[in-house]
Scaffold this active site. Structure first.
Site, mmCIF file in Angstrom:
data_model
loop_
_atom_site.group_PDB
_atom_site.id
_atom_site.type_symbol
_atom_site.label_atom_id
_atom_site.label_comp_id
_atom_site.label_asym_id
_atom_site.label_seq_id
_atom_site.Cartn_x
_atom_site.Cartn_y
_atom_site.Cartn_z
ATOM 1 N N HIS A 399 0.884 -0.716 -0.388
ATOM 2 C CA HIS A 399 0.656 0.239 0.102
ATOM 3 C C HIS A 399 0.891 1.670 0.198
ATOM 4 C CE1 HIS A 399 -1.910 3.360 1.648
ATOM 5 N NE2 HIS A 399 -3.252 2.869 0.977
ATOM 6 N N CYS A 709 -2.011 -4.488 -14.710
ATOM 7 C CA CYS A 709 -2.332 -3.230 -13.894
ATOM 8 C C CYS A 709 -1.696 -3.495 -12.658
ATOM 9 C CB CYS A 709 -3.847 -2.868 -13.823
ATOM 10 S SG CYS A 709 -4.360 -4.287 -13.028
HETATM 11 C C1 PEP Z 1 -2.500 -6.636 -8.478
HETATM 12 O O1 PEP Z 1 -2.843 -7.695 -7.637
HETATM 13 O O2 PEP Z 1 -1.846 -6.623 -9.575
HETATM 14 C C2 PEP Z 1 -3.343 -5.247 -8.497
HETATM 15 C C3 PEP Z 1 -3.280 -4.522 -9.205
HETATM 16 O O3 PEP Z 1 -4.030 -5.489 -7.482
HETATM 17 P P1 PEP Z 1 -3.800 -3.767 -5.844
HETATM 18 O O4 PEP Z 1 -2.564 -4.976 -5.692
HETATM 19 O O5 PEP Z 1 -4.853 -3.324 -6.080
HETATM 20 O O6 PEP Z 1 -4.240 -5.967 -4.958
#
Ligand code: PEP
Ligand code: MG
Length: 762
Positions: A399, A709
């Site tokens: 985070h 992503c």
């Molecule tokens: C991922 O898991 O790569 C993603 C983009 O989602 P998060 O980082 O919010 O879990």
């Protein structure tokens, strides 16, 4: 104007002659004048070009041919450009000028004289030649006829579609715009490449050299992954050497032109430049930089142990060079007190404020350095105030790392001991790129967003790529910076941050009859991002926060206690079981669609089976969404969804996006936030690549956009691999867009080149 001859020799030219010999020519003359090893050259002046236009009667004719052109009309622009170029190519060069060029060529005095012919833009305010499309270069030109032809082709390049477009948009007068041509002895480089005399973003005195075998065009065009060397101008030492696997090189092709050939055997992985050559080259770079008073982007070549400087131009991407230099000088002698993973680039100094409980974030002041075990979404308001962030835990996808990058705040994660080692009120400096914490204030206390805000928007003019390069956004405050990167859309908008910053769980809004507040908050936050990307796709992800991230908030007491929140009640599985929570999110989407935002797409996270997609879609339908006419897609972040991708495609998903942050942790059983196993967290693990590869191929079969992503998409190496394997789009962090776009462009060019080569060989 008439006094300037048709030909000027390198020795006669200085930087003031840009109007006659263009930026490239003037800079070569200037470098030769200070003793740098520049190959022999002469320039066909801009005035010679003008005489050519006048004497052939083209001066008026060319311009008239596209005077009323609407440059926004691509077809018309292309037609006009082709017409104008053909006029230049067909015209006969006046004999006096022809003779001057021939004479100069003979005078260059080697037996089998082979030259490089390069166009050189003359308008001083057209420094970015690549943008203006005036970078035509013809290598390995031998003989008068070939030379005259190449000169004429360089002239014609002044009327390329992009060049005409650019001048029209910039308000240049096409009647008067000129071009010069540099005719330079071809250096048959055994090895060659490029050099930034100082760091191209920060301006630090770190010389960055890229080199590979053969002519430098292989490095410039991106057809090879070059070696990379870093030379520190302060210590005058080579501080980093990265030897790449060099598969191809460009060499002279007989008497005319060049060809791409395979590099074979041990040369593939051999280091191209020796330490001595690196030092010497970096010293030349320093001389050029000192002479011009500004860092340079240099092309170089080595033949028989002699280094040549082939071109030099200013780097335009550096922000506040003086400040960066001053900081670096001081950092060198400063004491390092802590190390971790550099998670968000930038340097900042400030006083430590240790936060052990989110309730204490009230004590965080503007410009402090926030030190905590791990940040959580409810800390975002405090994170927005501070100059830098340091955490004990976490890796590059935690985070703290994600939000800091978006805020443009320097951050270091996974230090293990920051909350113990650092003291309240202690003055420190954070280098978020290198992951180092220094004693004392050795960087000017700058506003938190300064370093990366600059990074987000700095850089060369946008490169157009066939693979879309999109951006990830988590907080609406970052929307403007994200849009300033010129990204092709938003490949992931994480909406949990929109509401978690309010410090209340979704459940709290529902049980306290504050549903409208929740919907409005989501609607308004998403709208800010949609407004920043008009007409470009924005994929909004439905809620995906693990229960532990909700715990500290109002309503958090009702969250279940889970042993493994990462494997727990999150993503679409929770929404399907919590219809109220899902309905409210959908309500905000519905409002936006109704307001005309049809670029809004919805992405479901943590999907493990097509049944979940079907269920979510059915629920949306029951809430009044016209589900067949909106864009619904999934994240591929659980191996099962990669394995079953064809079943999802049959269910009608409109897109899929790899969430590698989770896909890696679930494929390898490596907790993405656990610094003890951070070393083993590897997005390029063969098993992960296998899943990604097979899912991409299947999406291609069904003609469905496949994207990424996760954080891995912000790594140029991974981006290169993804483009090679056919990904349709890549969504990266704000600070990584420029380098990802470059990696994508390089890879695409290389693929095209290799295809052309194979065709030619057949
Ligand atoms: C991922 O898991 O790569 C993603 C983009 O989602 P998060 O980082 O919010 O879990
Ligand atoms: Mg995820």
């Amino acid at each position: 104007m008439n006094e300037v001859p048709n030909i000027l020799w390198l020795e006669e030219v200085r930087k003031e002659d840009i109007i006659s010999v263009g930026g490239k020519g003037a800079s070569l003359g200037e470098m030769a004048s200070i003793g740098l090893p520049v190959p022999k050259a002469f320039m066909v002046t801009a005035q010679a070009f003008r005489r050519f236009l006048i004497e052939t009667g083209l001066e008026k004719k060319i311009f008239a041919s596209y005077e009323r052109l609407d440059v926004e009309n691509n077809v018309a622009l292309e037609k006009a450009a082709n017409g104008a170029k053909a006029m230049v190519l067909k015209a006969k060069i006046p004999s006096a000028l022809k003779n001057d060029i021939r004479k100069a060529y003979k005078k260059m005095d080697t037996e089998d004289l082979i030259v490089a012919v390069r166009s050189s833009a003359t308008a001083e305010d057209l420094p970015d030649a690549s943008f203006a499309g005036q970078q035509e270069t013809y290598l390995n030109i031998k003989g008068e006829t070939a030379l005259l032809e190449a000169v004429q082709k360089c002239w014609a390049s002044l009327y390329g579609a992009r060049a005409i477009y650019y001048r029209a948009r910039q308000g240049f007068d096409d009647h008067t715009v000129n071009i010069s041509v540099v005719v330079q002895q071809l250096v048959h480089s055994e090895k060659a490449g490029v050099m930034f005399t100082s760091h191209p973003i920060t301006g630090e005195p770190l010389t960055i050299i890229e080199g590979s075998w053969g002519l430098g065009e292989a490095v410039v065009s991106g057809s090879v992954s070059p070696d990379k060397y870093i030379f520190d101008q302060r210590s005058e030492k080579v501080v980093d050497v990265l030897v790449s696997n060099k598969l191809v090189e460009i060499i002279a092709d007989g008497d005319n032109g060049t060809k791409l050939v395979d590099v074979v055997g041990a040369r593939q992985n051999a280091q191209v430049l020796s330490e001595q050559e690196i030092s010497k080259l970096a010293t030349y770079g320093k001389i050029a930089e000192n002479h011009y008073g500004i860092p340079q982007d240099v092309e170089w070549g080595v033949v028989n142990g002699t280094i040549y400087i082939l071109q030099s131009r200013p780097i335009t991407t550096i922000g506040n060079k003086k400040e960066a230099k001053q900081m670096s000088g001081q950092q060198q002698s400063a004491t390092i007190i802590l190390r971790g993973q550099g998670a968000s680039p930038g340097v900042a100094s400030g006083k430590v404020v240790i936060i052990r409980d989110v309730k204490d974030t009230g004590s965080v002041k503007e410009g402090d350095i926030l030190v905590t075990k791990m940040t959580s979404p409810d800390m975002v308001p405090a994170m927005q105030k501070v100059a830098a962030i340091i955490t004990d835990e976490g890796g590059l996808t935690c985070h703290a790392a994600i939000v800091s990058r978006e805020l443009g705040t320097p951050a270091i994660v996974g230090t293990k001991t920051a909350t113990n080692v650092l003291k309240m009120g202690q003055l420190i400096t954070v280098d978020g790129e290198k992951g180092l914490v220094y004693e004392g204030a050795i960087a000017p206390a700058a506003p938190a967003a300064a370093p990366s805000a600059q990074q987000g928007v700095a850089g060369p003019a946008k490169i157009i790529t066939a693979t879309s390069v999109k951006v990830n956004v988590s907080i609406p405050e970052a929307a403007t910076r994200a849009a300033a990167t010129g990204a092709d859309g938003v490949g992931l908008l994480r909406i949990e941050h929109l509401i978690l910053g309010l410090n209340k769980t979704p459940g709290w809004f529902i049980t306290n009859n504050r549903e409208e507040d929740f919907v409005k908050e989501l609607h308004d936050g998403i709208k800010i991002v949609l407004d920043a990307f008009p007409g470009k796709p924005v994929w909004v992800r439905t809620l995906d926060a693990p229960t532990d991230e909700f715990r500290n908030m109002m309503g958090g007491e009702n969250e279940p206690l889970e042993h493994n929140p990462m494997l727990g009640w999150r993503g679409i599985r929770r929404d399907i079981q919590s219809p109220d929570q899902f309905r409210l999110q959908v309500e905000s989407f519905k409002r936006l669609w109704k307001e005309g935002y049809d670029n809004l797409g919805i992405m479901f996270p943590m999907v493990s089976h097509p049944d979940e997609f079907i269920a979510a879609k059915a629920m949306m339908k029951s809430y009044g969404v016209d589900v067949e006419n909106v864009t619904l897609g999934i994240m591929i972040e659980i191996p099962s969804s990669a394995i079953m991708i064809e079943e999802f495609l049959k269910c009608g998903i409109r897109f899929a996006s790899f969430g590698t942050n989770d896909l890696v942790q679930y494929t390898l059983a490596i907790d993405r936030n656990n610094e003890n196993v951070a070393d083993m967290y590897n997005p390029q693990h063969p098993a992960v690549l296998y899943l990604i590869h097979s899912a991409i191929q299947m999406c291609r079969e069904y003609n469905v956009e496949c994207s990424i992503c996760g954080q891995a998409g912000s790594d140029p190496k991974m981006a290169t691999w993804l483009v090679e394997h056919g990904i349709a789009s890549i969504s990266a962090n704000i600070d990584a867009i420029a380098k990802i776009r470059e990696a994508v462009a390089r890879t695409e060019k290389r693929i095209i080149l290799e295809a052309a080569r194979t065709r030619d060989a057949e």
